[in-house]
Enzyme design. Sequence first.
Site, PDB file in Angstrom:
ATOM      1  N   HIS A 164     102.444  38.117  14.503  1.00 39.70           N
ATOM      2  CA  HIS A 164     101.595  37.326  15.394  1.00 39.70           C
ATOM      3  C   HIS A 164     100.218  37.053  14.794  1.00 39.70           C
ATOM      4  O   HIS A 164      99.490  36.206  15.301  1.00 39.70           O
ATOM      5  CB  HIS A 164     101.457  38.005  16.766  1.00 39.70           C
ATOM      6  CG  HIS A 164     100.568  39.208  16.790  1.00 39.70           C
ATOM      7  ND1 HIS A 164     101.049  40.498  16.772  1.00 39.70           N
ATOM      8  CD2 HIS A 164      99.215  39.325  16.837  1.00 39.70           C
ATOM      9  CE1 HIS A 164     100.046  41.348  16.817  1.00 39.70           C
ATOM     10  NE2 HIS A 164      98.921  40.657  16.863  1.00 39.70           N
ATOM     11  N   ASP A 229     107.896  35.821  25.054  1.00 38.76           N
ATOM     12  CA  ASP A 229     109.213  35.690  25.658  1.00 38.76           C
ATOM     13  C   ASP A 229     110.302  36.403  24.863  1.00 38.76           C
ATOM     14  O   ASP A 229     111.432  36.506  25.335  1.00 38.76           O
ATOM     15  CB  ASP A 229     109.594  34.213  25.810  1.00 38.76           C
ATOM     16  CG  ASP A 229     108.743  33.510  26.848  1.00 38.76           C
ATOM     17  OD1 ASP A 229     108.568  32.288  26.723  1.00 38.76           O
ATOM     18  OD2 ASP A 229     108.244  34.185  27.765  1.00 38.76           O
ATOM     19  N   SER A 305      95.767  45.151  15.248  1.00 39.29           N
ATOM     20  CA  SER A 305      97.132  44.620  15.122  1.00 39.29           C
ATOM     21  C   SER A 305      97.505  44.416  13.658  1.00 39.29           C
ATOM     22  O   SER A 305      96.704  43.908  12.879  1.00 39.29           O
ATOM     23  CB  SER A 305      97.234  43.281  15.844  1.00 39.29           C
ATOM     24  OG  SER A 305      97.059  43.434  17.224  1.00 39.29           O
TER      25      SER A 305
END
Length: 372
Positions: A164, A229, A305
């Site tokens: 991401h 999702d 992250s």
Amino acid sequence: MAALSTLILLLCAAKDVMPSSPHWKPTWPSYRVPVILPQSTLNLDRPQFDAEARLEVVSPCGPACHKSSPLPTYEEVKNYLSYETLYANGSLTETEVGIYILSSDGDGSRGRARTKRQIYGYDSRFSIFGKDFLLNYPFSTSVKLSTGCTGTLVAEKHVLTAAHCIHDGKSYVKGAQKLRVGFLKPKQKDGSKGSNITNSAMPEKMKFQWIRVKRTHVPKGWIKGNANDIGMDYDYALLELKKPHKRKFMKIGVSPPARHLPGGRIHFSGYDNDRPGNLVYRFCDVKDETYDLLYQQCDAQPGASGSGVYVRMWKRQNHKWERKIIGIFSGHQWVDMNGTPQDFNVAVRITPLKYAQICYWIKGNYLDCREG
């Protein structure tokens, strides 16, 4: 499907059984690693680089949700482990893979963003100051991405991070084409020798030296839909630098079960955005796990992250202690557990399949990736 699942689990079982001796050392197990090889490569249209970089991924699908998800089929697994490669000149390819020893990888699960809370009670993070620490292993393996995330050195020219940080699930983020990796180094003193200021009260001034990224690999399991999702199972990416970094790196390894980790504990360091310019180290206990994810409550903020989650265990073959990266810190999950809200920070585990894929990306030869 049940027979296939059983075969999958047997093929990826650890060869070594943990002994019950009172003098037992936490030992790296040896895994049967599957073989993942490219089958075909297709040129894709140049990406738009129009997504906003996000420093965390959130999902309300917790351990029970992931554990109840059906196992993917063999064809689904091959699709998830196929990957896109983004080059520095903006060109993009998609590579399909074949799996020659079957293994399993959990399917992604659906979820929606809800919270940014990632500190649990007393803040247990440690800022690392002074070149005597920052430039020494294992802290020296942590690097900063120009998109704002953290990465970890895993080879002479390779950095492991979260997907991401590069791609939001639908599009590559702004800055991904000119992606750079920053190495924290001491600032040069002006002329005079100056005084020794490496203590915590007056930390030595540091700066980032940047190296451009040559190409980036992202698994299709992440790209197939919106990040929130599909869950976090495939939230990892590998960056290849344009030149060697000349630092000691940390090897990757297959993630053992949480009960086999020393003290049930994990460690990672990252560049949390609430402490700009600082490398922040933390450790904590694993609270739960699925086949693909580790659930923990390590204090962390966006910016951490992509940090490599590691442990130190005994390497029986080499008769020495060795640290290995067993996961990638991904982000946050807020879940409903028996009607009570519960939040976790989540790391993506390096499973046998993911190990085989990442190792092949690094080495380009599956024969060098047979033992996890």
